[in-house]
Design a protein around this motif. Structure first.
Motif: not given
Length: 461
Positions: A326, A453, A456-457
């Motif tokens: 991302l 994020y 999440k990642y």
């Protein structure tokens, strides 16, 4: 009242980015500094930690006695504060010396060689670049910037008594006309603040007055597109700049590992300047900064090193997350021209990634005046999440909501939501390249999005 006679300064709106820079300047000079702001923010907290007295209730009774001697206290306020503000009315009634932020900055600029950088957009980055370069010189500089410079984690640089001053010149409320610059730079002149100016021609007139402030003995540098718009009578008493256009140019521009590399062509040639802050508009800003530095006697090698070490301004093309999984960029853009320049640069750097933009319109009047332009610029993205309008100093205007932008966005993947719903909305999207854009309080959502994020990642911060 002379600056040397001031023992205390009280700021009404001390937490503003421009106000806080002046507050810090007085504080570092040993003057007692205090003030009011509407809300407690990270910036006001830092001002308190730096020794300034800050409170958040509009009540003159709460102001300490040390700010109540009108013979030794200067009152500075921001035009964003309403005229009915109780503390402002109190000081005016008691006949204190009360002045706008721009007037105070004007007094400071009279005492020093001053570089004033104005424009409807680009002025924060350009003034910070000029300041960063001059700070590498033997004399150094003082600088009042309308953003937090990443290199210094501040909106202020304090130099010696003989050091030049770099000032971000704000066109709002015609504030820049209080300055006394020796060197004037104009980055852009696009319609804005029409609630103040009435129409575009009056704004162009104001910029015409601004560029005349440096006089025939001073220097004037104007972006090539802006020079065509300003109502001025300088004849040939200025230089223009741009990418492959103007008297001073960036040439051989190329993207290398997420950075822009270019050659400066002007009064001399400097090859392979490397700018780690991306954006075509930032290359143009750098060209202007290089010219100012050369004109003020800096050598090319020091300038080249300074451009390479420049790290930008918070919320100006600021990478929040940069990972293969991302990329997340935050930007202050709040005018269609700014948004277009920003998104085109993002797409040039990441041509194969789906671009998701979260945009918060700023001001009802600006949304009304530029609704079509906002829709066109946002349509450059692949997916748009549009938030409600941030009102700032304004009352609502009937019929003016984010819906009027939303209806004209041409991309099918678009959603309109309230800021409180953003995290729920974002959790339902597949995002690989994310940009948060706007000048309101959208920055409050950036830490939340970053945390989401990273988790999440499983990305390390």
């Amino acid at each position: 009242m002379k600056l040397k006679d001031i023992q205390s300064v009280y700021f009404i709106g001390i937490g503003g980015i421009g106000m806080s820079a002046i507050a810090r300047w007085f504080n570092q000079r040993g003057v007692k500094v205090g003030g009011y702001d509407r809300v407690d923010t990270n910036l006001t907290t830092r001002l308190s930690l730096e020794g300034m007295w800050v409170h958040y209730e509009d009540n003159p009774r709460n102001i300490p006695a040390e700010f109540m001697d009108k013979e030794k206290t200067l009152i500075i306020y921001t035009p964003a504060v309403p005229k009915k503000h109780e503390e402002l009315r109190y000081f005016q009634k008691k006949k204190f010396i009360v002045m706008k932020r721009s007037e105070a900055l004007g007094i400071i600029s009279k005492r020093h060689y001053t570089v004033a950088v104005g424009g409807t957009h680009g002025k924060t980055t350009t003034s910070s670049m000029v300041a960063h370069l001059l700070n590498q010189s033997e004399k150094g500089c003082s600088a009042f910037i309308g953003g937090i410079m990443t290199n210094y984690d501040s909106n202020l640089i304090v130099g010696g008594e003989d050091a030049p001053v770099v000032v971000e010149a704000d066109e709002f409320d015609r504030s820049f006309l209080w300055l006394s610059p020796n060197y004037t730079v104009v980055t852009s002149v696009d319609p804005d603040h029409l609630d103040i100016y009435g129409d575009e021609e009056q704004m162009k007139d104001a910029f015409g007055e601004f560029v005349k402030l440096s006089g025939e003995d001073g220097s004037t540098l104007i972006h090539h597109a802006a020079a065509e718009k300003i109502n001025m009578h300088l004849e040939n008493l200025y230089y223009t700049y741009g990418i492959d256009k103007g008297d001073i140019q960036a040439k051989a521009l190329r993207a290398v590992n997420g950075m822009f590399v270019f050659n400066y062509h002007g009064n001399e040639v400097i090859k392979d300047l490397t700018l780690s802050v991306p954006g075509f508009h930032n290359v143009e800003n750098a060209v202007a900064a290089v010219r100012v530095a050369l004109d003020l006697g800096m050598d090319p090698e020091t300038i080249k090193a300074g451009i390479a070490s420049y790290r930008g301004v918070k919320r100006r093309f600021e990478y929040i997350i940069k990972d293969e999984k991302l990329t997340f960029i935050d930007d202050y853009a709040h005018h269609p021209t700014e948004i277009t320049a920003f998104l085109k640069s993002v797409k040039a750097l990441f041509p194969r990634k789906k671009l998701t933009v979260i945009f918060q319109p700023h001001l009802f009047s600006r949304t009304r005046d530029f609704q079509t332009g906002f829709a066109e610029s946002l349509s450059l993205a692949d997916e748009i999440i549009l938030l409600d309008i941030y009102p700032a100093r304004e009352e609502p205007i009937p019929g003016i909501t984010s819906q009027i932008i939303f209806d004209n966005i041409t991309k099918e993947q678009k959603i309109l939501c309230e800021k409180s719903e953003l995290m729920e909305v974002i959790a339902s999207r597949n995002v690989e390249l994310l940009c948060t854009v706007g000048a309101g309080n959208i920055d409050q959502e950036v830490p939340k999005l970053k945390s989401y994020y990273l988790n999440k990642y499983q990305i390390e911060s």
